[in-house]
Design an enzyme around this catalytic site. Structure first.
Site, PDB file in Angstrom:
ATOM      1  N   LYS A 125       0.941  -0.992   0.168  1.00  0.00           N
ATOM      2  CA  LYS A 125      -0.368   0.109  -0.049  1.00  0.00           C
ATOM      3  C   LYS A 125       0.639   1.333   0.318  1.00  0.00           C
ATOM      4  O   LYS A 125       0.591   2.337  -0.271  1.00  0.00           O
ATOM      5  CB  LYS A 125      -1.055   0.163   1.132  1.00  0.00           C
ATOM      6  CG  LYS A 125      -1.009   0.241   2.441  1.00  0.00           C
ATOM      7  CD  LYS A 125      -1.108  -0.020   3.815  1.00  0.00           C
ATOM      8  CE  LYS A 125      -0.409  -0.596   5.217  1.00  0.00           C
ATOM      9  NZ  LYS A 125      -1.547  -0.901   6.085  1.00  0.00           N
ATOM     10  N   ARG A 156      -7.529  -0.495  16.922  1.00  0.00           N
ATOM     11  CA  ARG A 156      -8.131  -0.461  15.339  1.00  0.00           C
ATOM     12  C   ARG A 156      -9.616  -1.987  15.402  1.00  0.00           C
ATOM     13  O   ARG A 156     -10.202  -2.255  15.851  1.00  0.00           O
ATOM     14  CB  ARG A 156      -7.503  -0.090  14.665  1.00  0.00           C
ATOM     15  CG  ARG A 156      -7.604   0.714  12.862  1.00  0.00           C
ATOM     16  CD  ARG A 156      -6.600   0.827  12.675  1.00  0.00           C
ATOM     17  NE  ARG A 156      -6.072  -0.411  11.672  1.00  0.00           N
ATOM     18  CZ  ARG A 156      -5.224  -0.491  10.436  1.00  0.00           C
ATOM     19  NH1 ARG A 156      -4.756   0.491  11.390  1.00  0.00           N
ATOM     20  NH2 ARG A 156      -5.145  -1.155  10.182  1.00  0.00           N
TER      21      ARG A 156
HETATM   22  C1  LIG Z   1      -0.462  -1.528   7.014  1.00  0.00           C
HETATM   23  C2  LIG Z   1      -1.021  -2.995   7.679  1.00  0.00           C
HETATM   24  C3  LIG Z   1       0.203  -3.781   7.399  1.00  0.00           C
HETATM   25  C4  LIG Z   1       1.612  -3.572   7.236  1.00  0.00           C
HETATM   26  O1  LIG Z   1       2.167  -2.679   8.650  1.00  0.00           O
HETATM   27  P1  LIG Z   1       3.875  -1.810   8.326  1.00  0.00           P
HETATM   28  O2  LIG Z   1       3.814  -1.808   9.646  1.00  0.00           O
HETATM   29  O3  LIG Z   1       3.596  -1.290   6.634  1.00  0.00           O
HETATM   30  O4  LIG Z   1       4.205  -3.387   7.854  1.00  0.00           O
HETATM   31  C5  LIG Z   1       0.371  -5.152   8.048  1.00  0.00           C
HETATM   32  N1  LIG Z   1      -1.891  -5.585   8.043  1.00  0.00           N
HETATM   33  C6  LIG Z   1      -3.005  -4.578   7.985  1.00  0.00           C
HETATM   34  C7  LIG Z   1      -3.652  -4.555   8.622  1.00  0.00           C
HETATM   35  C8  LIG Z   1      -2.325  -3.073   7.811  1.00  0.00           C
HETATM   36  O5  LIG Z   1      -3.457  -2.718   7.799  1.00  0.00           O
END
Ligand SMILES: *Cc1c(COP(=O)(O)O)cnc(C)c1O
Length: 352
Positions: free
Chosen positions: A35, A128
């Site tokens: 993302k 969350r």
């Molecule tokens: C963005 C996201 C991740 C990745 O997080 P990082 O800290 O960049 O490794 C993993 N799981 C979910 C649900 C996310 O939204």
């Protein structure tokens, strides 16, 4: 053309291979999270080459961009009901916490003659997304009745809203819940997903609870950093993305504005420290392109004075290098600045 982000594809492949290999030794498969770079196909391809078993993104628009790349695709953000059809079309898996949404995914999948794979998120305190632990049993008992979907995993997300650090306790709880549900409802579980880059330190220290077989890495892969404590990880590249912007004005000016001070371009009342006359450069790049707080100048003698929508002001007073108008200044980026730069259509993306 500037501003631009130069992206070293070989280094991204290296980082993915490094973490995929390391994870493999602990029986863990990785989801490479795309993302932050908006799932640009060229980057996704090297992550797949590096050994990412899954590509995961929070937005279905991003997964759509990589529909032709052969890899398992996961929607990370809880799906919108209004996007059920697209979710089933472009994601093989989605992370979920709402029964009604799962029902719609099931209907959409049946229409397409597919089975959509569902990972149930459990909230272990970060507040969350996720099903509350005491509700999981009831949730699963209802979800297994839904046609068109299959529950293939459980997952948790930590250190996002609440800043909760993953540990043996909360991840142990995830494994316990997952195994209990697997047993009670005869689930065919493929995934117990123990979090994001904030869980990497547990893997490095050999402390990840047994049973966790999946981790979702975004920041660790792109910036070379674990995010529980913010430490750089040895063996990972930190300089995959380099932002470059061009100087359009360079003059000696005072450090404190002259006149009555009202509000800046963003409605904030600014504060100025008098540092005397400065050598100030203006870059053709602003908040529409980057987050000035997340820029790390490669030339350590540069400091960032501020930014408006389309301009970033630098203090070059302490620089040894003699910059001039037309020169290009380079930056590394923190996560938020990288996200903004990759998302801005005004910032060119160049592969090196
Ligand atoms: C963005 C996201 C991740 C990745 O997080 P990082 O800290 O960049 O490794 C993993 N799981 C979910 C649900 C996310 O939204």
């Amino acid at each position: 053309m500037y501003p631009r982000v130069e992206i070293d594809l070989n280094k991204l492949r290296d980082n993915t291979k490094f973490l995929a290999d390391l994870s493999q030794k602990s029986g863990i498969k990785i989801m490479a999270v795309s993302k932050v770079y908006c799932a640009i196909p060229e980057l996704v391809k090297v992550q797949v080459e590096g050994g990412a078993e899954y590509i995961a993104d929070s937005r279905i628009e991003n997964l759509k961009k990589i529909k032709d790349i052969k890899v398992k695709k996961v929607l990370l953000r809880i799906p919108m009901q209004s996007q059920a059809d697209e979710v089933v079309e472009y994601a093989d898996y989605s992370q979920n916490s709402e029964l009604e949404t799962i029902k719609l995914l099931g209907q959409a999948a049946l229409k397409k003659g597919k089975t959509h794979k569902v990972i149930l998120m459990v909230d272990l305190g970060d507040l969350r997304e996720g099903i509350w632990p005491s509700d999981v049993d009831h949730f699963v008992s209802e979800a297994i009745k839904i046609q068109g979907i299959k529950i293939v995993g459980f997952g948790v997300n930590l250190t996002c809203y609440g800043g909760v650090i993953p540990d043996e306790n909360n991840l142990g709880q995830l494994v316990e819940i997952a195994l209990k549900m697997k047993e009670r409802y005869s689930l065919d579980l493929e995934i117990i997903s123990g979090g994001n880059s904030s869980s990497l330190y547990l893997l490095l220290e050999g402390r990840l609870p047994k049973g966790i077989n999946n981790l979702r890495f975004g920041e660790a892969l792109v910036l070379g950093r674990e995010t529980a404590y913010g430490n750089m990880v040895e063996g990972l590249h930190k300089d995959i993305f380099v932002l470059k912007a061009e100087i359009i004005e360079l003059k000696e000016k005072p450090s404190v504005p002259i006149g009555n001070i009202g509000m800046d371009a963003f409605g904030q009342k600014p504060y100025f420290e008098d540092k005397g006359i400065m050598k100030r450069a203006i870059l053709a790049m602003g908040r529409q392109d980057i987050d000035p707080n997340g820029l790390i100048p490669v030339d350590k003698n540069i400091s960032i004075v501020g930014a408006s929508s389309d301009h970033t002001i630098l203090d070059l007073t302490n620089c040894e290098k003699e910059y001039k108008v037309g020169d290009v200044v380079e930056f590394y980026m923190e996560y938020g600045a990288l996200l903004r730069a990759m998302t801005s259509e005004y910032v060119k993306k160049i592969f090196v």
